[in-house]
Scaffold this motif. Sequence first.
Motif, PDB file in Angstrom:
ATOM      1  N   SER A 129     -10.445  -2.839   8.509  1.00  0.00           N
ATOM      2  CA  SER A 129      -9.008  -2.766   8.805  1.00  0.00           C
ATOM      3  C   SER A 129      -8.746  -2.064  10.138  1.00  0.00           C
ATOM      4  CB  SER A 129      -8.267  -2.023   7.687  1.00  0.00           C
ATOM      5  OG  SER A 129      -8.689  -0.670   7.618  1.00  0.00           O
ATOM      6  N   ASP A 130      -9.735  -1.294  10.610  1.00  0.00           N
ATOM      7  CA  ASP A 130      -9.592  -0.592  11.883  1.00  0.00           C
ATOM      8  C   ASP A 130     -10.073  -1.428  13.067  1.00  0.00           C
ATOM      9  OD1 ASP A 130      -8.379   1.827  11.113  1.00  0.00           O
ATOM     10  OD2 ASP A 130     -10.278   2.591  10.347  1.00  0.00           O
ATOM     11  N   ARG A 153       0.833  -1.201   0.000  1.00  0.00           N
ATOM     12  CA  ARG A 153       0.000   0.000   0.000  1.00  0.00           C
ATOM     13  C   ARG A 153       0.874   1.260   0.000  1.00  0.00           C
ATOM     14  NH1 ARG A 153      -5.399  -0.055   1.432  1.00  0.00           N
ATOM     15  NH2 ARG A 153      -6.342   1.973   1.927  1.00  0.00           N
ATOM     16  N   HIS A 209     -14.253   1.009   8.051  1.00  0.00           N
ATOM     17  CA  HIS A 209     -13.506  -0.105   7.457  1.00  0.00           C
ATOM     18  C   HIS A 209     -13.039  -1.118   8.493  1.00  0.00           C
ATOM     19  CE1 HIS A 209     -10.662  -2.181   4.786  1.00  0.00           C
ATOM     20  NE2 HIS A 209     -11.399  -1.680   3.823  1.00  0.00           N
ATOM     21  N   TYR A 255      -2.521   2.791   8.933  1.00  0.00           N
ATOM     22  CA  TYR A 255      -3.544   1.864   8.446  1.00  0.00           C
ATOM     23  C   TYR A 255      -3.496   0.586   9.282  1.00  0.00           C
ATOM     24  CZ  TYR A 255      -6.059  -1.107   5.054  1.00  0.00           C
ATOM     25  OH  TYR A 255      -6.944  -1.958   4.440  1.00  0.00           O
ATOM     26  N   GLY A 256      -4.672   0.025   9.578  1.00  0.00           N
ATOM     27  CA  GLY A 256      -4.713  -1.230  10.318  1.00  0.00           C
ATOM     28  C   GLY A 256      -4.102  -1.090  11.705  1.00  0.00           C
TER      29      GLY A 256
END
Length: 225
Positions: free
Chosen positions: A189-190, A56, A187, A157-158
């Motif tokens: 991913s969170d 990413r 999302h 992210y994540g």
Amino acid sequence: MTTRLAIYDMDKTITHAPTWTPFLIHTAKNRAPWRLALIPFAGFAAAGYVARLISRGRLKYVMQRMMLGKQMTEAEERRAADAFADRVMADRVFAGALARIAADRAAGYRLVMATASYRFYVEAIAKRLGFDAVIGTESLRGPDGQLLAGIDGENCYGPAKLRMIEAWMAREGISREEAHVRFYSDHVSDAPTFAWADEPFAVNAHGPLKLLAAAKGWPMPDWER
């Protein structure tokens, strides 16, 4: 004394759509329209990310290098961020998000944006929304402060987003034990930050996040209506 934090993701939580590619296109159109001819090549890079051939972070680098060039001065960066923020605020923010932000502010919450998008342009949007702080992906800088293509540190992210939130809290002198945290994101991913928050809100939830939120009993406000 308890510190109240309302932490919001941005793309598709507050805004109708992701902002990174629109920012690049908007800025390229204003600065160097010929770069728009490179969009198909950026599409190849995006396909590489989907196929897990590149990370990413690498995708972000490639897209920025194509659309913005090798570097931008701080003045160019500010102009681009402000111009794009004005466009976003015109018609690309959910009314439900604006209402909730106002309610959290009125309830005494400190408003924090935590997003995978680059902080250098997100801050202009956050300022217009009345946020107190922004936690986002940081950019590499040249010796004179010029913006370079590339990530400085982690992509927010994540699991990295939660680490960056915790690092920000440490810098601000806010202990987790003395904080009450609301967290809003669209999302899955969170998931680490949802689980960490006192009040997780799965906003505009779709697919995997909807399943997770239903299993955990998290509220699922729909700001897309």
